[in-house]
Design a protein around this motif. Structure first.
Motif, short mmCIF file in Angstrom:
data_model
loop_
_atom_site.label_atom_id
_atom_site.label_comp_id
_atom_site.label_asym_id
_atom_site.label_seq_id
_atom_site.Cartn_x
_atom_site.Cartn_y
_atom_site.Cartn_z
N GLU A 131 6.24 -14.05 7.44
CA GLU A 131 6.34 -14.78 8.72
C GLU A 131 6.67 -16.26 8.50
O GLU A 131 7.43 -16.84 9.27
N ARG A 132 6.09 -16.84 7.46
CA ARG A 132 6.34 -18.26 7.20
C ARG A 132 7.77 -18.48 6.70
O ARG A 132 8.41 -19.46 7.07
N GLY A 177 2.78 0.15 3.12
CA GLY A 177 2.20 -0.87 3.98
C GLY A 177 2.31 -2.23 3.32
O GLY A 177 2.48 -2.33 2.11
N ARG A 178 2.22 -3.30 4.14
CA ARG A 178 2.19 -4.68 3.63
C ARG A 178 0.85 -5.28 4.08
O ARG A 178 0.50 -5.13 5.25
N ASN A 179 0.18 -6.02 3.19
CA ASN A 179 -1.11 -6.59 3.60
C ASN A 179 -0.92 -7.97 4.25
O ASN A 179 0.21 -8.44 4.43
N HIS A 180 -2.03 -8.62 4.61
CA HIS A 180 -1.93 -9.87 5.36
C HIS A 180 -1.29 -11.01 4.55
O HIS A 180 -0.62 -11.85 5.12
N GLU A 197 2.47 -10.34 4.67
CA GLU A 197 2.97 -10.63 6.01
C GLU A 197 2.98 -12.11 6.31
O GLU A 197 3.88 -12.63 6.99
N ASP A 198 1.98 -12.82 5.81
CA ASP A 198 1.91 -14.26 6.05
C ASP A 198 3.11 -14.95 5.40
O ASP A 198 3.78 -15.79 6.02
N VAL A 210 0.86 -1.19 0.00
CA VAL A 210 0.00 0.00 0.00
C VAL A 210 0.90 1.24 0.00
O VAL A 210 1.49 1.57 1.02
#
Lengths: 311, 311
Positions: free
Chosen positions: A41-42, A31-34, A37-38, A22
């Motif tokens: 994180e993984r 920004g980073r969306n879900h 981020e997923d 974003v």
């Protein structure tokens, strides 16, 4: 098939249109969306998993650090243009009103801000070295960190960010200990990224030292093979983008932060940094913007049914 | 039994001696170790779990944000003293040498740094409002973020940090929609923290507006009950520490960022912020520095066998 055929503008638009990032109106900040981020994180959990047996101590440091530690580290001698310092207002009520008016009139308000004792952390490892001060044990030390870092490099290339997360491992000990460890990780890092089917290679590299003297420092660093990078074609096929870097500092930080090994010599250090956003973007670039459509081996490696190891 | 009988110095030493935090020589800035981070991540996962059915869109924004967005938000009118701005060097080679020399001579080098287009994000929700610009759908909008934020509040109290993480939920819509949502979360937040056996209460609160006019703004905010906090005794029994805050902004951000509801009115917003480090510290303060010795109901709530929901 690359998602964007190596075009920085198209890649940025692709990431944005897919909602993965974003834009906020400042180059290199978004920004980073879900979904982004997923994946991040993984992937980070995968790093935990392959490094678990090494027993590194895990820490998280804030994005702001002690300015005096940054001064002591030598960063500002070599990369003054990349550093960010934190300024703030310490005036009284009348000056606050002038500051407010300046903003509302669209005027410059730089003069109302003063330097604080904080700088932005330019690499995850900087807050770690002062914690090694003194004599390290015979087996040396090993620390891992996941911090937000800052580099003053405004750019429209999505892979060149001003704020991003760097997962690092930092080794301290004798020259033999740290070089052996660095070489081990160079292999390991390459294998990890290849297992995600990223088109990576390892190459000798240099840091973006500032100015004409910097050019000489970079040449010397390259000749001595002090820095390696694992790179992938992301915004151009010729100018590959570094996803990880592996750095042997010799006794630079040992000298700066008074770190010794048991034999009384100045300790050596090495670090390896993984640009988490860059790895995530390389996955999107290589396998497409929707993880559901990634090759099943890549998808399964990240979305395994068992919970990943924590750091 | 509180771990430290409400004494800021002892609490700081306790956290440090247990290795949970690593001081870096600047008040309000410290590293967090793996135990601290594990508790923080597990508590954050609990928040995901209880909020999952609401379907909030999850984003992560960098610690640095657009300075012009911060200007537009009004933050600098009300809290000029708490803001941090990012400065950097943009000189040439000769000036870089002077900067370097100044540092080595222990001289002030403030004059070599210039204001950039970035500021430090003072609250997780600030980058969110510009993404609402325009007309929001009938059901309004709901976003959740987890960002590092900055407040210029150097202090020896461990709970008063300059850099910390704030998990926020941001609601946008009609006044009725956002107030109903804020009230629902006030109940929910209280229940969540009570389920971890923290001695929390909800109370009417105000923001630390700057100066004499600020005093009036704070009184008015309190009278209108625009801000609630969930607090716990942490460094003193009388001056309780806020773990969460619940804020009704009325049309402040709607005006600033040109957000409207479907009926053509200026949109209202509310946000709730959870100070993640403060919740973690409240757990250490209330239940002791070793999570293995926490009451089993509290321990189990965080270390449940099933994987927590992701945001």
């Amino acid at each position: 098939m690359p998602a964007t055929a190596y075009d920085a503008e198209k890649f940025f638009r692709g990431l944005t249109d897919a909602g993965l990032i974003v834009p906020v109106g400042v180059p290199g900040i978004f920004g980073r969306n879900h979904v982004f981020e997923d994946v991040l994180e993984r992937f980070n959990a995968l790093v935990n998993e392959i490094a678990k047996a090494d027993g590194a101590d895990y820490f998280v440091y804030p994005p702001t650090m002690s300015r005096s530690v940054l001064e002591q580290s030598g960063f500002l001698d070599n990369f003054p243009n990349l550093a960010g310092t934190v300024f703030s207002f310490n005036g009284k009520e009348l000056t606050a009103r002038q500051l407010s008016e300046a903003i509302h009139n669209g005027e410059d308000w730089e003069r109302y801000e003063n330097m604080t004792e904080m700088a932005l952390n330019p690499a995850s490892c900087y807050p770690v070295y002062p914690t090694f001060t003194g004599t390290v044990p015979r087996e040396g030390k090993l620390v891992t960190v996941l911090n937000w870092v800052f580099r003053r490099e405004p750019s429209r290339e999505p892979t060149r960010m001003q704020s991003f997360r760097m997962r690092e491992f930092v080794r301290c000990g004798t020259p033999e200990q740290v070089v052996e460890w660095r070489d081990m990780w160079l292999e390991r890092g390459l294998r990890l990224l290849q297992s995600l089917q990223l088109p990576v290679v390892a190459e000798v590299a240099s840091d973006p030292f500032f100015g004409r003297i910097g050019k000489m420092l970079a040449d010397s660093q390259r000749e001595q093979k002090l820095k390696f990078e694992v790179t992938a074609p992301m915004i151009s096929e010729e100018n590959r983008t570094a996803l990880c870097s592996f750095n042997f500092h010799q006794d630079h930080f040992g000298q700066a932060f008074h770190i010794r090994t048991e034999d009384g010599n100045v300790a050596n250090t090495a670090c390896l940094g993984i640009g988490l956003e860059r790895v995530v973007m390389a996955l999107f670039q290589t396998h497409g913007f929707d993880p559901e459509n990634w090759p099943s081996e890549v998808h399964d490696k990240l979305w395994v049914p068992t919970q990943h190891a924590r750091a």
